[in-house]
Design a protein around this motif. Sequence first.
Motif, PDB file in Angstrom:
ATOM      1  N   ALA A 162       0.824  -1.216   0.000  1.00 36.74           N
ATOM      2  CA  ALA A 162       0.000   0.000   0.000  1.00 36.74           C
ATOM      3  C   ALA A 162       0.854   1.260   0.000  1.00 36.74           C
ATOM      4  O   ALA A 162       0.453   2.290  -0.559  1.00 36.74           O
ATOM      5  CB  ALA A 162      -0.928   0.003   1.208  1.00 36.74           C
ATOM      6  N   LEU A 163       2.032   1.169   0.611  1.00 37.56           N
ATOM      7  CA  LEU A 163       2.905   2.337   0.650  1.00 37.56           C
ATOM      8  C   LEU A 163       3.519   2.610  -0.719  1.00 37.56           C
ATOM      9  O   LEU A 163       3.646   3.765  -1.138  1.00 37.56           O
ATOM     10  CB  LEU A 163       3.989   2.152   1.710  1.00 37.56           C
ATOM     11  N   LEU A 164       3.892   1.555  -1.434  1.00 39.35           N
ATOM     12  CA  LEU A 164       4.381   1.768  -2.799  1.00 39.35           C
ATOM     13  C   LEU A 164       3.247   2.267  -3.689  1.00 39.35           C
ATOM     14  O   LEU A 164       3.468   3.127  -4.559  1.00 39.35           O
ATOM     15  CB  LEU A 164       4.973   0.490  -3.370  1.00 39.35           C
ATOM     16  N   SER A 165       2.037   1.772  -3.471  1.00 40.14           N
ATOM     17  CA  SER A 165       0.890   2.268  -4.222  1.00 40.14           C
ATOM     18  C   SER A 165       0.744   3.777  -4.042  1.00 40.14           C
ATOM     19  O   SER A 165       0.494   4.514  -5.006  1.00 40.14           O
ATOM     20  CB  SER A 165      -0.386   1.558  -3.769  1.00 40.14           C
ATOM     21  N   ALA A 166       0.928   4.249  -2.818  1.00 38.00           N
ATOM     22  CA  ALA A 166       0.858   5.690  -2.565  1.00 38.00           C
ATOM     23  C   ALA A 166       1.963   6.426  -3.311  1.00 38.00           C
ATOM     24  O   ALA A 166       1.750   7.523  -3.845  1.00 38.00           O
ATOM     25  CB  ALA A 166       0.950   5.964  -1.070  1.00 38.00           C
ATOM     26  N   GLY A 167       3.156   5.829  -3.343  1.00 34.43           N
ATOM     27  CA  GLY A 167       4.254   6.442  -4.092  1.00 34.43           C
ATOM     28  C   GLY A 167       3.957   6.512  -5.576  1.00 34.43           C
ATOM     29  O   GLY A 167       4.329   7.482  -6.257  1.00 34.43           O
ATOM     30  N   VAL A 211       4.866   1.990 -17.112  1.00 36.60           N
ATOM     31  CA  VAL A 211       5.513   0.751 -17.577  1.00 36.60           C
ATOM     32  C   VAL A 211       5.802  -0.204 -16.422  1.00 36.60           C
ATOM     33  O   VAL A 211       5.611  -1.422 -16.542  1.00 36.60           O
ATOM     34  CB  VAL A 211       6.817   1.083 -18.342  1.00 36.60           C
ATOM     35  N   ASP A 212       6.260   0.321 -15.282  1.00 35.44           N
ATOM     36  CA  ASP A 212       6.858  -0.534 -14.249  1.00 35.44           C
ATOM     37  C   ASP A 212       6.048  -0.708 -12.973  1.00 35.44           C
ATOM     38  O   ASP A 212       6.400  -1.545 -12.132  1.00 35.44           O
ATOM     39  CB  ASP A 212       8.234   0.016 -13.863  1.00 35.44           C
ATOM     40  N   ALA A 213       4.972   0.043 -12.779  1.00 30.57           N
ATOM     41  CA  ALA A 213       4.282   0.028 -11.487  1.00 30.57           C
ATOM     42  C   ALA A 213       3.735  -1.352 -11.120  1.00 30.57           C
ATOM     43  O   ALA A 213       3.897  -1.812  -9.982  1.00 30.57           O
ATOM     44  CB  ALA A 213       3.155   1.065 -11.482  1.00 30.57           C
ATOM     45  N   VAL A 214       3.080  -2.011 -12.057  1.00 29.62           N
ATOM     46  CA  VAL A 214       2.463  -3.307 -11.745  1.00 29.62           C
ATOM     47  C   VAL A 214       3.527  -4.339 -11.375  1.00 29.62           C
ATOM     48  O   VAL A 214       3.400  -5.059 -10.368  1.00 29.62           O
ATOM     49  CB  VAL A 214       1.608  -3.796 -12.923  1.00 29.62           C
ATOM     50  N   ALA A 215       4.607  -4.405 -12.158  1.00 22.02           N
ATOM     51  CA  ALA A 215       5.686  -5.351 -11.859  1.00 22.02           C
ATOM     52  C   ALA A 215       6.392  -4.989 -10.558  1.00 22.02           C
ATOM     53  O   ALA A 215       6.818  -5.876  -9.802  1.00 22.02           O
ATOM     54  CB  ALA A 215       6.683  -5.382 -13.009  1.00 22.02           C
ATOM     55  N   ALA A 216       6.513  -3.694 -10.279  1.00 20.99           N
ATOM     56  CA  ALA A 216       7.157  -3.266  -9.029  1.00 20.99           C
ATOM     57  C   ALA A 216       6.347  -3.712  -7.817  1.00 20.99           C
ATOM     58  O   ALA A 216       6.905  -4.152  -6.804  1.00 20.99           O
ATOM     59  CB  ALA A 216       7.336  -1.748  -9.027  1.00 20.99           C
ATOM     60  N   LEU A 217       5.025  -3.605  -7.911  1.00 17.08           N
ATOM     61  CA  LEU A 217       4.177  -4.084  -6.819  1.00 17.08           C
ATOM     62  C   LEU A 217       4.323  -5.597  -6.631  1.00 17.08           C
ATOM     63  O   LEU A 217       4.298  -6.088  -5.499  1.00 17.08           O
ATOM     64  CB  LEU A 217       2.718  -3.714  -7.090  1.00 17.08           C
ATOM     65  N   ALA A 218       4.500  -6.314  -7.718  1.00 16.76           N
ATOM     66  CA  ALA A 218       4.714  -7.761  -7.624  1.00 16.76           C
ATOM     67  C   ALA A 218       6.029  -8.056  -6.909  1.00 16.76           C
ATOM     68  O   ALA A 218       6.125  -9.000  -6.114  1.00 16.76           O
ATOM     69  CB  ALA A 218       4.713  -8.389  -9.012  1.00 16.76           C
ATOM     70  N   ALA A 219       7.067  -7.246  -7.171  1.00 20.62           N
ATOM     71  CA  ALA A 219       8.353  -7.428  -6.497  1.00 20.62           C
ATOM     72  C   ALA A 219       8.223  -7.191  -4.997  1.00 20.62           C
ATOM     73  O   ALA A 219       8.802  -7.919  -4.180  1.00 20.62           O
ATOM     74  CB  ALA A 219       9.398  -6.480  -7.098  1.00 20.62           C
ATOM     75  N   VAL A 220       7.441  -6.188  -4.625  1.00 21.59           N
ATOM     76  CA  VAL A 220       7.189  -5.936  -3.207  1.00 21.59           C
ATOM     77  C   VAL A 220       6.434  -7.106  -2.594  1.00 21.59           C
ATOM     78  O   VAL A 220       6.691  -7.499  -1.444  1.00 21.59           O
ATOM     79  CB  VAL A 220       6.416  -4.603  -3.031  1.00 21.59           C
ATOM     80  N   SER A 267      -7.103  10.766   6.948  1.00 19.63           N
ATOM     81  CA  SER A 267      -6.198   9.711   7.410  1.00 19.63           C
ATOM     82  C   SER A 267      -5.578   8.924   6.259  1.00 19.63           C
ATOM     83  O   SER A 267      -4.759   8.029   6.494  1.00 19.63           O
ATOM     84  CB  SER A 267      -6.963   8.748   8.332  1.00 19.63           C
ATOM     85  N   ALA A 268      -5.964   9.237   5.040  1.00 21.90           N
ATOM     86  CA  ALA A 268      -5.435   8.519   3.882  1.00 21.90           C
ATOM     87  C   ALA A 268      -3.995   8.930   3.610  1.00 21.90           C
ATOM     88  O   ALA A 268      -3.553  10.029   3.970  1.00 21.90           O
ATOM     89  CB  ALA A 268      -6.299   8.797   2.651  1.00 21.90           C
ATOM     90  N   LEU A 269      -3.238   8.043   2.972  1.00 25.77           N
ATOM     91  CA  LEU A 269      -1.862   8.360   2.602  1.00 25.77           C
ATOM     92  C   LEU A 269      -1.830   9.510   1.605  1.00 25.77           C
ATOM     93  O   LEU A 269      -2.715   9.636   0.744  1.00 25.77           O
ATOM     94  CB  LEU A 269      -1.196   7.130   1.988  1.00 25.77           C
ATOM     95  N   HIS A 270      -0.805  10.339   1.706  1.00 23.77           N
ATOM     96  CA  HIS A 270      -0.671  11.509   0.835  1.00 23.77           C
ATOM     97  C   HIS A 270      -0.783  11.129  -0.642  1.00 23.77           C
ATOM     98  O   HIS A 270      -1.495  11.779  -1.412  1.00 23.77           O
ATOM     99  CB  HIS A 270       0.675  12.192   1.099  1.00 23.77           C
ATOM    100  N   GLY A 271      -0.101  10.061  -1.039  1.00 23.82           N
ATOM    101  CA  GLY A 271      -0.122   9.656  -2.430  1.00 23.82           C
ATOM    102  C   GLY A 271      -1.488   9.244  -2.916  1.00 23.82           C
ATOM    103  O   GLY A 271      -1.826   9.412  -4.095  1.00 23.82           O
ATOM    104  N   HIS A 272      -2.302   8.709  -2.014  1.00 19.69           N
ATOM    105  CA  HIS A 272      -3.662   8.345  -2.381  1.00 19.69           C
ATOM    106  C   HIS A 272      -4.546   9.590  -2.468  1.00 19.69           C
ATOM    107  O   HIS A 272      -5.435   9.679  -3.321  1.00 19.69           O
ATOM    108  CB  HIS A 272      -4.229   7.342  -1.379  1.00 19.69           C
ATOM    109  N   GLN A 273      -4.302  10.567  -1.592  1.00 21.38           N
ATOM    110  CA  GLN A 273      -5.038  11.825  -1.672  1.00 21.38           C
ATOM    111  C   GLN A 273      -4.793  12.521  -3.010  1.00 21.38           C
ATOM    112  O   GLN A 273      -5.731  12.938  -3.694  1.00 21.38           O
ATOM    113  CB  GLN A 273      -4.627  12.763  -0.534  1.00 21.38           C
ATOM    114  N   VAL A 302      -3.341  -0.739  -9.619  1.00 20.30           N
ATOM    115  CA  VAL A 302      -2.266  -0.481  -8.641  1.00 20.30           C
ATOM    116  C   VAL A 302      -2.788  -0.010  -7.286  1.00 20.30           C
ATOM    117  O   VAL A 302      -2.021   0.448  -6.443  1.00 20.30           O
ATOM    118  CB  VAL A 302      -1.251   0.542  -9.207  1.00 20.30           C
ATOM    119  N   GLY A 303      -4.082  -0.153  -7.055  1.00 23.11           N
ATOM    120  CA  GLY A 303      -4.630   0.135  -5.735  1.00 23.11           C
ATOM    121  C   GLY A 303      -4.799   1.597  -5.408  1.00 23.11           C
ATOM    122  O   GLY A 303      -4.755   1.985  -4.232  1.00 23.11           O
TER     123      GLY A 303
END
Length: 363
Positions: A162-167, A211-220, A267-273, A302-303
């Motif tokens: 979830a934190l990478l999703s916010a990023g 290009v890379d977000a979905v694969a990056a989430l898989a790596a996490v 209370s939501a993460l900044h990146g989600h806001q 990517v959530g």
Amino acid sequence: MIIFGSPRRYLQGRDAIARLGEEVAKLGKTAVLVADAHVLDLVGAKAQASCKAAGIVLTPITFGGEITHAEVERMAGLCGANPPEVVIAAGGGKTIDAGKFLSGKIKAKLATMPTVASNDSPTSHIIVVYDENHKLTGVEKLAGNPDLVLVDTAVIAKAPAALLSAGIGDAIVKRFEVEQCVGVRGNNVFGGRSPLTALALAHACYDTVRVDAVAALAAVGRGEPDEALERMIEASVLMSGLAFESGGLSVCHAMTRGLSAVPGPASALHGHQVAYGLLVQLALEGRAADFIADIRGFFAQVGLPLSLADLGFTGGAAEIATIAELTAQAAHMKHFERPVSALDLVAAIESVEAAALVKKDAA
């Protein structure tokens, strides 16, 4: 006059924390490590060992969890009459901003060491300040950007997805905000005009994310960094930070003023806001339906939030009016192609919410 700002030095890679001591030694021989209790458990021993090997006296300071003026005063008091030469801020955005604030107060060099890639705070000179109730109260600025940014991707790979999703959310919006700021010839965070370099970085950031977000989430999910995660971290920490400070911000980040004032989204993460803010900005821009559908489809992958409910919102029209009124007053709103009123924002929010309902009904 164009102005471009950046950290003095940026290091990223697996087990980069082993380099912390030799890098900090270039800045001073005494340091404090600002981190919350969890992050101290996570990286404290490695940081201490690396600094000891480099001849640096490192003292930990436990961050209380919210970046308020009182908390920074408390930490400054712990530094004593002979403050350290370097502040190392480790953790997420709030801890890093607290370390920034502390470094400015005690006139120390600054090293940031993110343990998550949830936003681009590690590279910037901006400090977002809150009150004890977690409401955003203002923004402070350091005289310059951090002296060192050190990113250990092996640590970030083990952080919650979830934190990478916010990023990802914080990074993807920069293309659209910088485009607006450049389009209206507005000033960037440094008070100058936006260089073409910042616009190029914003576009490179967007392209990398797509290009890379979905694969990056898989790596996490696997807990191990790979090339996709390395590129995504560079986009969310470095490219995104350079793009927004030197390129400027617009509606997406203005939305944080309103969203942080109502229960749930506050209370939501900044990146989600700001990701939700992008949906609002695209509605205000009058983007084509297929373009918005593509962005919303990516958000789902990517959530990222597609509605206020995804940010925890349970209010109604009155709370939406509050979001719109506070957002309309934010300074970044002047970086838009036309004047935007609170009523315009309400209409844009309602269109975003309507699209979410259509998608839900279709499902």
